[in-house]
Write a protein that holds these residues in place. Sequence first.
Motif, mmCIF file in Angstrom:
data_model
loop_
_atom_site.group_PDB
_atom_site.id
_atom_site.type_symbol
_atom_site.label_atom_id
_atom_site.label_comp_id
_atom_site.label_asym_id
_atom_site.label_seq_id
_atom_site.Cartn_x
_atom_site.Cartn_y
_atom_site.Cartn_z
ATOM 1 N N VAL A 59 0.848 -1.187 0.000
ATOM 2 C CA VAL A 59 0.000 0.000 0.000
ATOM 3 C C VAL A 59 0.885 1.239 0.000
ATOM 4 O O VAL A 59 1.736 1.406 0.874
ATOM 5 C CB VAL A 59 -0.928 0.019 1.223
ATOM 6 C CG1 VAL A 59 -1.724 1.313 1.266
ATOM 7 C CG2 VAL A 59 -1.873 -1.179 1.182
ATOM 8 N N SER A 62 -3.750 6.131 -0.159
ATOM 9 C CA SER A 62 -5.159 5.864 -0.405
ATOM 10 C C SER A 62 -5.823 7.105 -0.994
ATOM 11 O O SER A 62 -5.324 8.219 -0.850
ATOM 12 C CB SER A 62 -5.879 5.436 0.883
ATOM 13 O OG SER A 62 -5.832 6.476 1.840
ATOM 14 N N ALA A 137 -13.504 4.984 -0.276
ATOM 15 C CA ALA A 137 -12.055 5.066 -0.133
ATOM 16 C C ALA A 137 -11.428 3.764 -0.620
ATOM 17 O O ALA A 137 -11.976 2.687 -0.420
ATOM 18 C CB ALA A 137 -11.668 5.313 1.321
ATOM 19 N N ASP A 138 -10.259 3.886 -1.265
ATOM 20 C CA ASP A 138 -9.564 2.697 -1.735
ATOM 21 C C ASP A 138 -8.059 2.931 -1.656
ATOM 22 O O ASP A 138 -7.594 4.074 -1.747
ATOM 23 C CB ASP A 138 -9.955 2.388 -3.178
ATOM 24 C CG ASP A 138 -9.680 0.937 -3.550
ATOM 25 O OD1 ASP A 138 -9.241 0.171 -2.668
ATOM 26 O OD2 ASP A 138 -9.897 0.575 -4.722
ATOM 27 N N ASP A 139 -7.327 1.849 -1.450
ATOM 28 C CA ASP A 139 -5.874 1.947 -1.348
ATOM 29 C C ASP A 139 -5.229 2.099 -2.724
ATOM 30 O O ASP A 139 -5.722 1.553 -3.718
ATOM 31 C CB ASP A 139 -5.285 0.705 -0.674
ATOM 32 C CG ASP A 139 -5.605 0.641 0.806
ATOM 33 O OD1 ASP A 139 -5.786 1.715 1.408
ATOM 34 O OD2 ASP A 139 -5.671 -0.472 1.360
ATOM 35 N N GLU A 227 -2.232 6.016 9.032
ATOM 36 C CA GLU A 227 -3.573 6.199 8.492
ATOM 37 C C GLU A 227 -4.278 7.328 9.239
ATOM 38 O O GLU A 227 -4.063 7.528 10.434
ATOM 39 C CB GLU A 227 -4.399 4.923 8.632
ATOM 40 C CG GLU A 227 -3.864 3.742 7.834
ATOM 41 C CD GLU A 227 -4.727 2.503 8.003
ATOM 42 O OE1 GLU A 227 -5.736 2.599 8.750
ATOM 43 O OE2 GLU A 227 -4.403 1.462 7.415
ATOM 44 N N SER A 231 -8.011 6.522 5.414
ATOM 45 C CA SER A 231 -7.071 6.881 4.358
ATOM 46 C C SER A 231 -5.632 6.650 4.805
ATOM 47 O O SER A 231 -5.240 7.058 5.907
ATOM 48 C CB SER A 231 -7.243 8.354 3.951
ATOM 49 O OG SER A 231 -8.537 8.589 3.450
ATOM 50 N N THR A 232 -4.842 6.008 3.967
ATOM 51 C CA THR A 232 -3.420 5.845 4.223
ATOM 52 C C THR A 232 -2.706 7.102 3.742
ATOM 53 O O THR A 232 -2.780 7.455 2.568
ATOM 54 C CB THR A 232 -2.864 4.623 3.470
ATOM 55 O OG1 THR A 232 -3.520 3.452 3.941
ATOM 56 C CG2 THR A 232 -1.363 4.487 3.704
#
Length: 268
Positions: A59, A62, A137-139, A227, A231-232
């Motif tokens: 990852v 995000s 939300a997505d990585d 994070e 969200s990262t």
Amino acid sequence: MITPDPATPEGAAVIDLHEKMNDLEERAGEWPGADTVSVLDTWLARFDFTRPVTRARQVAGSVWVLRRQDRHEDEVTLWADEDSALATLAQHVRSSWDNLLGDDGIPECPPLSDREAVDLYYGPEAERADEHYSLYADDIGRLVRTQPAPDGFRFPDEEVCAAVNSAAVFHPMAGPDDEGLPCIEIAGVLVFAYLDADMQAVRVSVHLDTTDEPLIRSDATVPLHVEVGSSTVFSAGAVLERAAAGGWRQWLRRLVRPVQWARGARGD
């Protein structure tokens, strides 16, 4: 010009070949054909050219993904946070508000709240006709070549992590006049979280200078993943896999002294 990285198997192999060829030249004054072929044959045998390179997903951050659809458009945009994505969707909603006028329960002007305007415009998901949207939300992932960690580094396993997490220490401020800041200490890592009047923000600061040795890789870095909400915002050295077991009791014994010292300093 390419500089081989000795921390990788490929880089170490290239450096080793370079040293062997230098030794051959020093002994013979040149690279004799037969000797050179022998060195290269042994060196090439270290590589496997038959299997595809294995890659692991890491990852890197995000994003918020906004997809807006109607009869004329199917648009996908990426945003750093949910509020920004919702705000741009609300702009579209307000510019198209006339499409709703005349419907029951629809005010003449859209609400000031972005969320209320969007919810009122699109209505329940099951009742939407030509216009739809999705927001999630997505990585952000990246594929990296799997290779041994530097010098066999292994992150502590699940049992070690649970024990160390339970030994975390909180260092509060003694009072408003205390020059220190509230801090949580875990495995030597110091995480400060406080209100910063100068920056007009909640500030979070991570200090790694006193990190316990078992968490430090041979390149002097510490695997770190940060994070905010879902969200990262930062990720370096983090790998989505279960750490290997073993050696956790010795690791805990090495951790006891700094934890006891921290508690003694607080008078616990």
